[in-house]
Design an enzyme around this catalytic site. Structure first.
Site, PDB file in Angstrom:
ATOM      1  N   ARG A  79       0.760  -1.212  -0.085  1.00 47.67           N
ATOM      2  CA  ARG A  79      -0.196  -0.005  -0.108  1.00 47.67           C
ATOM      3  C   ARG A  79       0.758   1.269  -0.076  1.00 47.67           C
ATOM      4  O   ARG A  79       0.490   2.195  -0.746  1.00 47.67           O
ATOM      5  CB  ARG A  79      -0.837   0.170   1.301  1.00 47.67           C
ATOM      6  CG  ARG A  79      -2.315  -0.512   1.041  1.00 47.67           C
ATOM      7  CD  ARG A  79      -2.738  -1.038   2.534  1.00 47.67           C
ATOM      8  NE  ARG A  79      -1.985  -2.167   2.726  1.00 47.67           N
ATOM      9  CZ  ARG A  79      -2.242  -3.595   2.189  1.00 47.67           C
ATOM     10  NH1 ARG A  79      -3.370  -3.664   1.553  1.00 47.67           N
ATOM     11  NH2 ARG A  79      -1.355  -4.552   2.533  1.00 47.67           N
ATOM     12  N   THR A  80       1.942   1.350   0.782  1.00 43.03           N
ATOM     13  CA  THR A  80       2.408   2.508   1.052  1.00 43.03           C
ATOM     14  C   THR A  80       3.391   2.894  -0.530  1.00 43.03           C
ATOM     15  O   THR A  80       3.284   3.918  -0.724  1.00 43.03           O
ATOM     16  CB  THR A  80       3.628   2.518   2.286  1.00 43.03           C
ATOM     17  OG1 THR A  80       2.721   2.161   3.365  1.00 43.03           O
ATOM     18  CG2 THR A  80       4.052   3.913   2.781  1.00 43.03           C
ATOM     19  N   LYS A 108      27.874  -3.970  -3.623  1.00 51.46           N
ATOM     20  CA  LYS A 108      29.369  -3.705  -3.945  1.00 51.46           C
ATOM     21  C   LYS A 108      30.187  -3.142  -2.984  1.00 51.46           C
ATOM     22  O   LYS A 108      31.229  -2.808  -2.981  1.00 51.46           O
ATOM     23  CB  LYS A 108      29.313  -3.407  -5.528  1.00 51.46           C
ATOM     24  CG  LYS A 108      28.774  -3.596  -6.461  1.00 51.46           C
ATOM     25  CD  LYS A 108      29.174  -2.708  -7.844  1.00 51.46           C
ATOM     26  CE  LYS A 108      28.100  -3.065  -8.648  1.00 51.46           C
ATOM     27  NZ  LYS A 108      28.337  -1.762  -9.894  1.00 51.46           N
ATOM     28  N   ARG A 129      11.449   3.458   2.888  1.00 55.42           N
ATOM     29  CA  ARG A 129      10.982   2.466   3.593  1.00 55.42           C
ATOM     30  C   ARG A 129      12.297   1.477   4.108  1.00 55.42           C
ATOM     31  O   ARG A 129      12.862   1.140   3.134  1.00 55.42           O
ATOM     32  CB  ARG A 129       9.991   1.826   3.378  1.00 55.42           C
ATOM     33  CG  ARG A 129       9.600   0.437   4.229  1.00 55.42           C
ATOM     34  CD  ARG A 129       8.183  -0.083   3.803  1.00 55.42           C
ATOM     35  NE  ARG A 129       7.303   0.523   4.276  1.00 55.42           N
ATOM     36  CZ  ARG A 129       6.066   0.112   4.535  1.00 55.42           C
ATOM     37  NH1 ARG A 129       5.800  -1.212   4.151  1.00 55.42           N
ATOM     38  NH2 ARG A 129       4.976   0.963   4.762  1.00 55.42           N
ATOM     39  N   HIS A 162       5.865   5.498  11.430  1.00 55.04           N
ATOM     40  CA  HIS A 162       5.281   5.559  10.090  1.00 55.04           C
ATOM     41  C   HIS A 162       4.510   6.781   9.852  1.00 55.04           C
ATOM     42  O   HIS A 162       3.312   6.833   9.990  1.00 55.04           O
ATOM     43  CB  HIS A 162       4.269   4.336  10.041  1.00 55.04           C
ATOM     44  CG  HIS A 162       3.956   3.814   8.507  1.00 55.04           C
ATOM     45  ND1 HIS A 162       4.259   4.629   7.633  1.00 55.04           N
ATOM     46  CD2 HIS A 162       3.599   2.631   8.019  1.00 55.04           C
ATOM     47  CE1 HIS A 162       3.877   4.093   6.510  1.00 55.04           C
ATOM     48  NE2 HIS A 162       3.501   2.914   6.734  1.00 55.04           N
TER      49      HIS A 162
HETATM   50  C1  NCD Z   1       1.837  -1.069   8.105  1.00 53.58           C
HETATM   51  C2  NCD Z   1       3.276  -1.014   8.166  1.00 53.58           C
HETATM   52  O1  NCD Z   1       4.172  -1.368   7.106  1.00 53.58           O
HETATM   53  O2  NCD Z   1       3.658  -0.764   9.192  1.00 53.58           O
HETATM   54  N1  NCD Z   1       1.231  -1.247   6.730  1.00 53.58           N
HETATM   55  C3  NCD Z   1       1.124  -0.104   5.830  1.00 53.58           C
HETATM   56  O3  NCD Z   1       1.999   0.513   5.704  1.00 53.58           O
HETATM   57  N2  NCD Z   1      -0.192   0.197   5.344  1.00 53.58           N
HETATM   58  C4  NCD Z   1       1.196  -2.103   9.100  1.00 53.58           C
HETATM   59  C5  NCD Z   1       1.574  -3.605   9.166  1.00 53.58           C
HETATM   60  O4  NCD Z   1       2.556  -3.887   8.178  1.00 53.58           O
HETATM   61  O5  NCD Z   1       1.113  -4.167  10.102  1.00 53.58           O
END
Ligand code: NCD
Length: 343
Positions: A79-80, A108, A129, A162
């Protein structure tokens, strides 16, 4: 944190409240204040409405045609990643991506510092991320030490934070309660693996912008909210209680934010010892929830929400998922100082 470049260099954790502030990195949710949150929610709604018509979609599409974004996602994401990717495309921003370190020059032996600096040579914003906590903040520090810094957006770091998920969660709460006085005064339950769930941790940090919110943490004993967040809530005088019994508190909730067991962080399979049936929403729990209460989940879900719940109008998680894209468009607009173009 939304911070001006100068603030990053001087203080790192400066608060931002003005909707007109020049914004830079998005790292720590604690610095968001009410005016900025309201401003972002309004912006997300304007974009959402605009995108409905071909003319509006074209206007958005032409806004940032000369801009480029890097999606550096070395931890799994659906999703993100997709919502940021599509948010960029809605604004005409071209995207590049690395989703696997093993196919980048880091394999490398290139340092993280050099990798980030290299990305910044090609793009106008880096959305990242990482498995390791603090990586986005480290990238921001690297940016602040070079001649042509670009903003860093933390799209999830370790089990810590997050921030953009918390912003889309605020947008979802705000929309859901728009006819009932907004988020102020609401009782919000957070359930599941609160110790390692970064979404609920970040969301707690945004709650100080709302008055008389009460939080109820519902978690198995070894998965309760960590002390750092609880200390913050105490300092900000945000009321919270903790329980391991959902049914005791469910009838008083305006929103129940459900999370999954974050078993990827297990040391010895400790998630498997939990009786998840105690932390699950199904038909029985729906019957106990207020008629206008809502159920949220950052997704992906495990067994904690029975798919039968999806058909209930109080299930908000699919809308929440889509809200994420609009909020991320709003974040990008703000960051690129293009907000005025859609007012
Ligand atoms: C969440 C995450 O990655 O922390 N997911 C997201 O970004 N929608 C929640 C999760 O993974 O449980």
């Amino acid at each position: 944190m939304w911070v001006t470049k100068e603030v990053v260099q001087e203080q790192g954790q400066q608060e931002q409240s003005s909707s007109n502030t020049t914004l830079f990195h998005v790292l720590d949710p604690r610095v968001f204040k009410r005016q900025l949150l309201d401003n972002l929610c309004g912006l997300a709604t304007r974009v959402r409405m605009l995108a409905k018509s071909p003319a509006g979609a074209k206007l958005l599409q032409d806004l940032a045609l000369n801009r480029r974004a890097m999606l550096y996602f070395t931890q799994p994401s659906t999703r993100t990643f997709l919502s940021f990717n599509n948010a960029c495309h809605i604004l005409g921003i071209r995207t590049s991506e690395i989703r696997d370190r093993s196919i980048s020059s880091e394999v490398k032996g290139e340092s993280f510092e050099d990798a980030i600096r290299t990305f910044s040579s090609y793009v106008d914003v880096i959305i990242m991320r990482s498995q390791e906590p603090g990586r986005a903040a480290q990238a921001a520090r690297i940016m602040d030490s070079i001649e042509r810094p670009v903003p860093i957006i933390d799209a999830g770091s370790g089990s810590e934070q997050h921030p953009t998920q918390a912003l889309l969660d605020i947008y979802t709460l705000d929309r859901s309660f728009s006819q009932r006085g907004g988020i102020d005064g609401k009782v919000i339950g957070m359930m599941g693996d609160l110790r390692r769930g970064r979404t609920v941790r970040s969301l707690c940090y945004l709650m100080r912008s709302y008055t008389n919110v009460r939080l109820i943490f519902i978690a198995p004993k070894n998965f309760s909210m960590r002390d750092d967040v609880k200390t913050h809530l105490n300092e900000q005088e945000i009321a919270f209680v903790e329980t391991d019994c959902l049914s005791e508190v469910l009838p008083e909730l305006d929103a129940l934010y459900v999370t999954r067991m974050q078993s990827e962080w297990d040391q010895e399979g400790e998630s498997n010892d939990i009786d998840l049936s105690q932390y699950t929403v199904g038909k029985k729990q729906l019957a106990m929830l207020k008629p206008n209460g809502i159920i949220m989940h950052p997704l992906p879900r495990g067994p904690e929400i029975d798919p039968i719940v999806d058909a209930d109008p109080r299930a908000m998680y699919w809308r929440q998922e889509r809200n994420g894209m609009w909020m991320r468009v709003a974040i990008l607009l703000k960051l690129l100082q293009l907000e005025e173009s859609v007012s």
